[in-house]
Design a protein around this motif. Structure first.
Motif, short mmCIF file in Angstrom:
data_model
loop_
_atom_site.label_atom_id
_atom_site.label_comp_id
_atom_site.label_asym_id
_atom_site.label_seq_id
_atom_site.Cartn_x
_atom_site.Cartn_y
_atom_site.Cartn_z
N VAL A 247 -6.86 -35.01 -14.23
CA VAL A 247 -7.80 -35.92 -14.55
C VAL A 247 -8.19 -36.36 -16.18
CG1 VAL A 247 -10.03 -36.61 -13.87
CG2 VAL A 247 -8.70 -35.83 -12.06
N PHE A 248 -8.52 -35.10 -16.51
CA PHE A 248 -8.98 -34.99 -18.02
C PHE A 248 -7.89 -34.37 -19.08
CE2 PHE A 248 -12.68 -34.93 -15.14
CZ PHE A 248 -13.34 -35.73 -15.45
N GLN A 249 -8.32 -34.98 -20.17
CA GLN A 249 -7.21 -34.71 -21.23
C GLN A 249 -7.85 -33.29 -21.76
OE1 GLN A 249 -4.83 -36.38 -22.39
NE2 GLN A 249 -5.02 -37.58 -20.98
N PRO A 250 -6.63 -32.40 -22.35
CA PRO A 250 -7.18 -31.27 -22.92
C PRO A 250 -8.27 -31.20 -23.96
CG PRO A 250 -4.71 -31.59 -23.01
CD PRO A 250 -5.22 -32.95 -22.58
N GLU A 251 -8.41 -32.31 -24.80
CA GLU A 251 -9.42 -32.35 -25.70
C GLU A 251 -10.98 -32.15 -24.85
OE1 GLU A 251 -7.05 -34.28 -25.70
OE2 GLU A 251 -6.29 -34.82 -27.56
N ASP A 252 -10.96 -32.81 -23.65
CA ASP A 252 -12.18 -32.94 -22.63
C ASP A 252 -12.53 -31.69 -22.39
OD1 ASP A 252 -12.80 -35.86 -23.32
OD2 ASP A 252 -11.67 -36.40 -21.85
N ILE A 253 -11.43 -30.82 -21.80
CA ILE A 253 -11.61 -29.72 -21.29
C ILE A 253 -12.09 -28.66 -22.41
CG2 ILE A 253 -10.54 -27.70 -20.13
CD1 ILE A 253 -8.72 -30.03 -18.69
N GLY A 254 -11.53 -28.81 -23.53
CA GLY A 254 -11.93 -28.03 -24.66
C GLY A 254 -13.47 -28.24 -24.97
N LYS A 255 -13.82 -29.36 -25.02
CA LYS A 255 -15.24 -29.58 -25.18
C LYS A 255 -16.23 -29.23 -24.23
CE LYS A 255 -14.09 -33.79 -28.05
NZ LYS A 255 -14.24 -35.11 -28.27
N PHE A 256 -15.66 -29.37 -22.82
CA PHE A 256 -16.55 -28.63 -21.78
C PHE A 256 -16.61 -27.33 -21.96
CE2 PHE A 256 -16.13 -27.34 -17.48
CZ PHE A 256 -17.24 -27.47 -16.72
N THR A 257 -15.71 -26.65 -22.43
CA THR A 257 -15.69 -25.17 -22.57
C THR A 257 -16.89 -24.80 -23.33
OG1 THR A 257 -13.37 -24.90 -22.37
CG2 THR A 257 -14.57 -23.04 -23.36
N MET A 258 -17.22 -25.69 -24.46
CA MET A 258 -18.46 -25.25 -25.45
C MET A 258 -19.66 -25.56 -24.83
SD MET A 258 -16.78 -24.84 -28.30
CE MET A 258 -18.34 -24.72 -29.04
N LEU A 259 -19.77 -26.27 -23.82
CA LEU A 259 -20.98 -26.21 -22.88
C LEU A 259 -20.99 -24.96 -22.19
CD1 LEU A 259 -23.41 -27.58 -21.33
CD2 LEU A 259 -21.63 -28.51 -19.66
N GLN A 260 -20.14 -24.76 -21.53
CA GLN A 260 -20.17 -23.23 -20.91
C GLN A 260 -20.51 -22.02 -21.71
OE1 GLN A 260 -16.19 -23.75 -19.17
NE2 GLN A 260 -17.26 -23.57 -17.22
N LEU A 261 -20.03 -21.94 -22.82
CA LEU A 261 -20.34 -20.99 -23.91
C LEU A 261 -21.70 -20.99 -24.34
CD1 LEU A 261 -16.96 -21.10 -26.02
CD2 LEU A 261 -17.74 -19.45 -24.41
N THR A 262 -22.07 -22.06 -24.71
CA THR A 262 -23.47 -22.40 -25.27
C THR A 262 -24.45 -21.90 -23.87
OG1 THR A 262 -22.78 -24.32 -26.45
CG2 THR A 262 -25.29 -24.10 -26.15
N SER A 263 -24.26 -22.53 -22.92
CA SER A 263 -24.94 -22.06 -21.73
C SER A 263 -25.26 -20.39 -21.49
CB SER A 263 -24.68 -22.75 -20.67
OG SER A 263 -25.34 -22.25 -19.45
N THR A 264 -23.87 -19.92 -21.64
CA THR A 264 -24.13 -18.34 -21.37
C THR A 264 -25.21 -17.67 -22.52
OG1 THR A 264 -22.09 -18.56 -20.24
CG2 THR A 264 -22.67 -16.34 -21.13
N LEU A 265 -24.88 -18.13 -23.74
CA LEU A 265 -25.39 -17.54 -25.04
C LEU A 265 -26.86 -17.96 -24.68
CD1 LEU A 265 -25.41 -16.29 -27.56
CD2 LEU A 265 -25.16 -18.50 -28.71
N PHE A 266 -27.16 -19.09 -24.25
CA PHE A 266 -28.91 -19.40 -24.29
C PHE A 266 -29.45 -18.69 -23.17
CE2 PHE A 266 -29.96 -23.49 -26.68
CZ PHE A 266 -29.04 -23.08 -27.62
N ILE A 267 -28.80 -18.39 -22.09
CA ILE A 267 -29.45 -17.66 -21.12
C ILE A 267 -29.52 -16.43 -21.63
CG2 ILE A 267 -29.08 -16.92 -18.78
CD1 ILE A 267 -27.56 -19.54 -18.08
N LEU A 268 -28.55 -15.80 -22.10
CA LEU A 268 -28.73 -14.30 -22.40
C LEU A 268 -29.74 -14.20 -23.64
CD1 LEU A 268 -27.06 -11.63 -22.72
CD2 LEU A 268 -25.73 -12.50 -24.69
N ILE A 269 -30.17 -14.84 -24.58
CA ILE A 269 -31.07 -14.98 -25.42
C ILE A 269 -32.50 -15.17 -24.95
CG2 ILE A 269 -31.92 -15.81 -27.60
CD1 ILE A 269 -29.22 -16.54 -28.64
N PHE A 270 -32.45 -16.11 -24.19
CA PHE A 270 -33.96 -16.56 -23.72
C PHE A 270 -34.49 -16.02 -22.50
CE2 PHE A 270 -32.87 -20.14 -26.54
CZ PHE A 270 -34.08 -20.14 -27.34
#
Length: 469
Positions: A30-53
């Motif tokens: 359904v999605f291009q590799p670029e979109d999946i790569g950008k989606f990964t950045m959301l997952q990484l950021t969410s994990t870090l923010f939950i960890l910090i806050f």
């Protein structure tokens, strides 16, 4: 935790892995590799923010739960400080509504920024609500809350596939945000008796201070471990491109199926090993379980190498390298699982700072490896970097545990780890020279290993009977 609870809590990871295994191939169509790569950045950021806050208060809540007489006050004391700081942080972006999407996705979009903020806030709240179910041992409710959002996410992606003609990153982020909002409301319903009671409670400042004293050091250790598992993807984002990040993320997600072994094993291992540690033959039992776990790890690695060619039939042509990168990505969950059996000495003597040091040193090595390899080799370099870093992580945890507690036989442990890392690295560096010869090689090794293991079944059964006694 009894067998019934173990099974109920295991349903969640198994269901998540099952639906994840179905969802990943569909996403690639359904999605291009670029979109999946950008989606990964959301997952990484969410994990870090939950960890910090979270400020480590999620871990402090687990520690204090059984001793606390006022569970409603405890959850309120745990969740509000971090939530307040998180909302305060995001209020800054009111003045720069497109900044988040630019940083994460290199796209100037206010909608994407709002979706990211919404996703992180609901994921943060769900993290704490899930702890209530976990500590109250409501395994079915906990597992259902994990599986339902995966089903919804899959349904939305299928809807895109059948009824949309064009899909973009916003559609993908929206689907994931919708799923995390659902899981929040499921958690909210299943924990209503606790959070409703918390409305009439005041934050216990004395308790909060003690919980922060316990939790904040754990946060630094968590950040170090997050860096160990995330730095490869961050380097791909800034030193390679989103296409390579997407390719690598798909490989990691396929390899993540091995995390089922780690999740279920940890669920059973953690309460059992501390009971064994104080018995006369406990150390022998621990070593036996570790030995049989190594057999399981080798089997998973060999069977993955033998049948990785099947990935070509379920992914588009622009993902052909996944079958090679998969083995490097597989080293992370398998080596981590082995380290869970070797780190026991650190936990028994309660010197958790050594675990943090192991994560930090491994993170530094991963940082160096990624800097050297990713600019030239992209996803291949990321896979090699992480696999070697987790081998170092395994060695450090094992050696620290031996130093603090009892000496663990290490030859088989290190030989297994070194075999997996070196083999997977040679494959990705020479992927253009390998085709069916690679899978035949793994097939032969798998057959020989299966014969060896089959001959050991009587000994394994006899040993496991002694372990259960």
């Amino acid at each position: 935790m009894n067998l019934k609870s173990i099974i109920q809590f295991s349903i969640g990871p198994l269901g998540v892995a099952f639906f994840g295994f179905i969802t990943i191939p569909i996403l690639t169509w359904v999605f291009q590799p670029e979109d999946i790569g950008k989606f990964t950045m959301l997952q990484l950021t969410s994990t870090l923010f939950i960890l910090i806050f979270s400020l480590g208060l999620d871990q402090a809540y687990i520690r204090e739960h059984y001793e606390s007489e006022n569970k409603a006050q405890l959850i309120k004391t745990s969740i509000l400080p971090g939530l307040f700081l998180l909302l305060l942080f995001f209020s800054f972006f009111v003045f720069f509504p497109k900044l988040i999407s630019v940083i994460l996705f290199n796209i100037s979009s206010q909608i994407l920024s709002v979706l990211v903020i919404t996703y992180i806030i609901f994921a943060f709240l769900s993290r704490f609500l899930s702890l209530i179910l976990r500590m109250e041992e409501k395994g079915l409710a906990y597992s259902a809350s994990q599986i339902f959002p995966k089903i919804l996410f899959l349904l939305v992606i299928l809807y895109y596939y059948f009824y949309y003609t064009k899909y973009n990153l916003t559609d993908l982020i929206f689907a994931h945000t919708l799923s995390v909002i659902l899981v929040f409301f499921v958690f909210l319903w299943n924990t209503k008796s606790v959070w409703k009671s918390s409305f009439n409670q005041k934050i216990d400042r004395k308790k909060l201070k003690a919980m922060l004293h316990y939790g904040i050091p754990l946060t630094f250790g968590g950040i170090a471990y997050w860096g160990l598992t995330a730095i490869d993807k961050i380097f791909l984002r800034y030193f390679s491109n989103y296409e390579q990040l997407g390719l690598y993320s798909v490989s990691v997600n396929f390899a993540g199926a091995a995390l089922i072994l780690q999740t279920i094993f940890s669920t059973i291992w953690a309460p059992t090993v501390f009971k064994w540690a104080n018995s006369e033959d406990g150390f022998i039992k621990i070593n036996k379980v570790r030995e049989y776990l190594l057999l399981g790890v080798i089997f998973i690695f060999l069977i993955s190498g033998t049948f990785s060619w099947l990935i070509d039939f379920i992914l588009p042509k622009n993902y052909l390298d996944v079958k090679y990168i998969l083995l490097s990505c597989l080293c992370y969950p398998l080596l981590y699982t082995i380290s869970e059996t070797t780190v026991i000495g650190i936990n028994i003597v309660k010197k958790t700072s050594y675990s943090m040091i192991a994560s930090l040193i491994s993170f530094i090595f991963n940082l160096i490896f990624c800097y050297l390899l990713i600019p030239n080799y992209g996803a291949i370099g990321a896979g090699i970097s992480t696999s070697f870093s987790f081998l170092i992580f395994l060695i450090l945890r094992t050696e620290f545990s031996n130093f603090l507690w009892k000496k663990t036989p290490r030859l088989k442990i290190y030989t297994t780890g070194l075999f997996m890392v070196l083999t997977s690295s040679l494959i990705v560096f020479n992927k253009d020279l390998m085709n069916w010869s690679l899978h035949i090689f793994f097939g032969v090794l798998l057959a020989l290993f299966s014969i060896y293991t089959y001959k050991k079944i009587p000994d394994i059964k006899n040993s496991m009977n002694k372990v259960r006694s």
